[in-house]
Scaffold this motif. Structure first.
Motif, PDB file in Angstrom:
ATOM      1  N   ARG A 223     -32.596  49.821  13.583  1.00  0.00           N
ATOM      2  CA  ARG A 223     -33.598  49.779  12.512  1.00  0.00           C
ATOM      3  C   ARG A 223     -32.980  50.184  11.180  1.00  0.00           C
ATOM      4  O   ARG A 223     -33.287  49.584  10.130  1.00  0.00           O
ATOM      5  N   SER A 224     -32.125  51.203  11.204  1.00  0.00           N
ATOM      6  CA  SER A 224     -31.489  51.653   9.975  1.00  0.00           C
ATOM      7  C   SER A 224     -30.590  50.572   9.389  1.00  0.00           C
ATOM      8  O   SER A 224     -30.567  50.350   8.172  1.00  0.00           O
ATOM      9  N   SER A 225     -29.842  49.908  10.245  1.00  0.00           N
ATOM     10  CA  SER A 225     -28.965  48.828   9.779  1.00  0.00           C
ATOM     11  C   SER A 225     -29.784  47.681   9.210  1.00  0.00           C
ATOM     12  O   SER A 225     -29.401  47.064   8.207  1.00  0.00           O
ATOM     13  N   ALA A 226     -30.926  47.382   9.834  1.00  0.00           N
ATOM     14  CA  ALA A 226     -31.799  46.325   9.320  1.00  0.00           C
ATOM     15  C   ALA A 226     -32.333  46.688   7.937  1.00  0.00           C
ATOM     16  O   ALA A 226     -32.389  45.843   7.034  1.00  0.00           O
ATOM     17  N   ILE A 227     -32.695  47.955   7.767  1.00  0.00           N
ATOM     18  CA  ILE A 227     -33.180  48.411   6.462  1.00  0.00           C
ATOM     19  C   ILE A 227     -32.105  48.240   5.396  1.00  0.00           C
ATOM     20  O   ILE A 227     -32.361  47.765   4.287  1.00  0.00           O
ATOM     21  N   ASP A 228     -30.869  48.608   5.745  1.00  0.00           N
ATOM     22  CA  ASP A 228     -29.775  48.520   4.785  1.00  0.00           C
ATOM     23  C   ASP A 228     -29.538  47.075   4.341  1.00  0.00           C
ATOM     24  O   ASP A 228     -29.254  46.806   3.176  1.00  0.00           O
ATOM     25  N   GLN A 229     -29.662  46.150   5.278  1.00  0.00           N
ATOM     26  CA  GLN A 229     -29.473  44.737   4.940  1.00  0.00           C
ATOM     27  C   GLN A 229     -30.654  44.193   4.148  1.00  0.00           C
ATOM     28  O   GLN A 229     -30.483  43.475   3.156  1.00  0.00           O
ATOM     29  N   LEU A 230     -31.868  44.525   4.564  1.00  0.00           N
ATOM     30  CA  LEU A 230     -33.059  44.028   3.883  1.00  0.00           C
ATOM     31  C   LEU A 230     -33.112  44.475   2.430  1.00  0.00           C
ATOM     32  O   LEU A 230     -33.585  43.749   1.554  1.00  0.00           O
ATOM     33  N   ALA A 231     -32.613  45.691   2.173  1.00  0.00           N
ATOM     34  CA  ALA A 231     -32.687  46.249   0.818  1.00  0.00           C
ATOM     35  C   ALA A 231     -31.908  45.428  -0.193  1.00  0.00           C
ATOM     36  O   ALA A 231     -32.122  45.554  -1.399  1.00  0.00           O
ATOM     37  N   GLN A 232     -31.013  44.575   0.282  1.00  0.00           N
ATOM     38  CA  GLN A 232     -30.260  43.724  -0.633  1.00  0.00           C
ATOM     39  C   GLN A 232     -31.142  42.627  -1.231  1.00  0.00           C
ATOM     40  O   GLN A 232     -30.760  41.983  -2.204  1.00  0.00           O
ATOM     41  N   GLN A 233     -32.310  42.417  -0.632  1.00  0.00           N
ATOM     42  CA  GLN A 233     -33.285  41.474  -1.173  1.00  0.00           C
ATOM     43  C   GLN A 233     -34.331  42.262  -1.956  1.00  0.00           C
ATOM     44  O   GLN A 233     -35.083  43.045  -1.388  1.00  0.00           O
ATOM     45  N   HIS A 234     -34.366  42.051  -3.245  1.00  0.00           N
ATOM     46  CA  HIS A 234     -35.245  42.840  -4.116  1.00  0.00           C
ATOM     47  C   HIS A 234     -36.618  42.177  -4.193  1.00  0.00           C
ATOM     48  O   HIS A 234     -37.020  41.631  -5.210  1.00  0.00           O
ATOM     49  N   THR A 235     -37.370  42.240  -3.077  1.00  0.00           N
ATOM     50  CA  THR A 235     -38.684  41.605  -3.025  1.00  0.00           C
ATOM     51  C   THR A 235     -39.760  42.657  -2.778  1.00  0.00           C
ATOM     52  O   THR A 235     -39.479  43.762  -2.300  1.00  0.00           O
ATOM     53  N   GLN A 236     -41.003  42.284  -3.065  1.00  0.00           N
ATOM     54  CA  GLN A 236     -42.114  43.201  -2.873  1.00  0.00           C
ATOM     55  C   GLN A 236     -42.326  43.503  -1.399  1.00  0.00           C
ATOM     56  O   GLN A 236     -42.657  44.637  -1.026  1.00  0.00           O
ATOM     57  N   GLU A 237     -42.133  42.492  -0.547  1.00  0.00           N
ATOM     58  CA  GLU A 237     -42.315  42.690   0.894  1.00  0.00           C
ATOM     59  C   GLU A 237     -41.332  43.736   1.425  1.00  0.00           C
ATOM     60  O   GLU A 237     -41.709  44.618   2.212  1.00  0.00           O
ATOM     61  N   VAL A 238     -40.075  43.632   1.003  1.00  0.00           N
ATOM     62  CA  VAL A 238     -39.065  44.609   1.430  1.00  0.00           C
ATOM     63  C   VAL A 238     -39.416  45.989   0.897  1.00  0.00           C
ATOM     64  O   VAL A 238     -39.343  46.990   1.623  1.00  0.00           O
TER      65      VAL A 238
END
Length: 310
Positions: A223-238
């Protein structure tokens, strides 16, 4: 004029002077000059007092102090690595690279690579001559990712294992760890350390730098690794997902979410992470403190690629 007349005249002058002073003191004080927008503290660039910023720096510097445990110092440099080119963070990381404990030195080297701060290249180059093979090897890898080839000979030694390098690969300067890097037993230990998860985790620094607790370590890491990757997308959903994860039951997830929110600078992020200064896990407190400072002091987020250039 006799003496008595002169005395009466002097007393009269003194009386008038005292009356004048008393009258002046009773007058209302003149109002202070009006402050125009151009001369206000905010307009001049001065930042208002921020107690949370002071507390954030105190949390980090106290945990990074030489007298603290290895565990605390590793977590402190992990948080500092998220602060990019901040000069104060770089100073603390450099101090840790030159410290006495090898585990802290390794963590600080990895934090330097995470920060992508070119000012940390000189202390990384010094670490190439460390007595500890893992420290020297980690410095060589980190420098290589920052497009500095100072540790090329060490990497060649690792690549060749117990074979002797060709004469063209041998440099005049020999590093202290060269013999260990050619020794099969030492290389086996190094391989175990590198494969044990030290170089993974939400900070990009290491599982050992995070207080992973509970029975679901693998889930927390994923989950932590997924968060780190998702954060590279600067979207409202993230952003919304990260905000929800700030109160997750897993400390690694909370820490990862706090770190990732640093990509959204401003008072809203500062407001969200400030309550985490009281979290029951040190890693979460320190990451939140670093994110708070990034948000309020507009510290740029380190780029996602290895050295900040395409």
């Amino acid at each position: 004029m006799n003496a008595r007349s002169r005395l009466l005249g002097t007393l009269a002058v003194i009386t008038l002077a005292l009356a004048s002073i008393a009258a002046t003191a009773q007058q209302p004080a003149a109002p202070p000059p009006a402050t125009s927008p151009e001369t206000s503290p905010q307009a001049s660039g001065a930042r208002p007092f921020d107690a949370n910023a002071i507390r954030a720096w105190s949390l980090i510097t106290e945990a990074a102090a030489p007298g603290r445990s290895t565990h605390d110092r590793i977590e402190a440099v992990a948080a500092l690595g998220t602060m990019g080119s901040d000069e104060r963070a770089a100073h603390l990381i450099a101090d840790a690279i030159n410290g006495h404990e090898s585990d802290v030195r390794v963590a600080a080297i990895l934090a330097a690579g995470l920060s992508k701060n070119p000012k940390l290249i000189p202390p990384l180059q010094t670490a190439l001559n460390d007595d500890n093979a893992q420290v020297a090897y980690t410095a060589a890898i980190t420098l290589w990712k920052m497009h500095d080839t100072s540790g090329e000979d060490l990497l060649i030694a690792v690549a060749l294992g117990d074979r002797k390098p060709n004469p063209g690969f041998i440099k005049i300067e020999k590093h202290k760890a060269d013999r260990e890097l050619h020794d099969p037993k030492s290389m086996a230990v190094l391989a175990v350390a590198n494969g044990s998860g030290y170089f993974l985790g939400p900070f990009g620094v290491g599982v050992k730098a995070i207080e992973y607790v509970g029975k679901n370590k693998a889930t927390a890491i994923a989950r932590s690794s997924a968060i780190d990757q998702l954060a590279q997308q600067h979207t409202q959903e993230v952003h919304d997902a990260l905000v929800q994860d700030l109160t997750d039951g897993e400390p690694a997830v909370r820490a990862a979410a706090a770190k990732a929110l640093g990509r959204w600078p401003g008072e809203d992020t500062a407001r969200l992470v400030a309550p985490m200064f009281g979290d029951n896990r040190l890693a979460v407190r320190l990451t939140a403190a670093a994110t708070y400072l990034r948000a309020t002091e507009n510290i740029p987020t380190p780029p996602d690629n290895d050295c900040g250039t395409e």
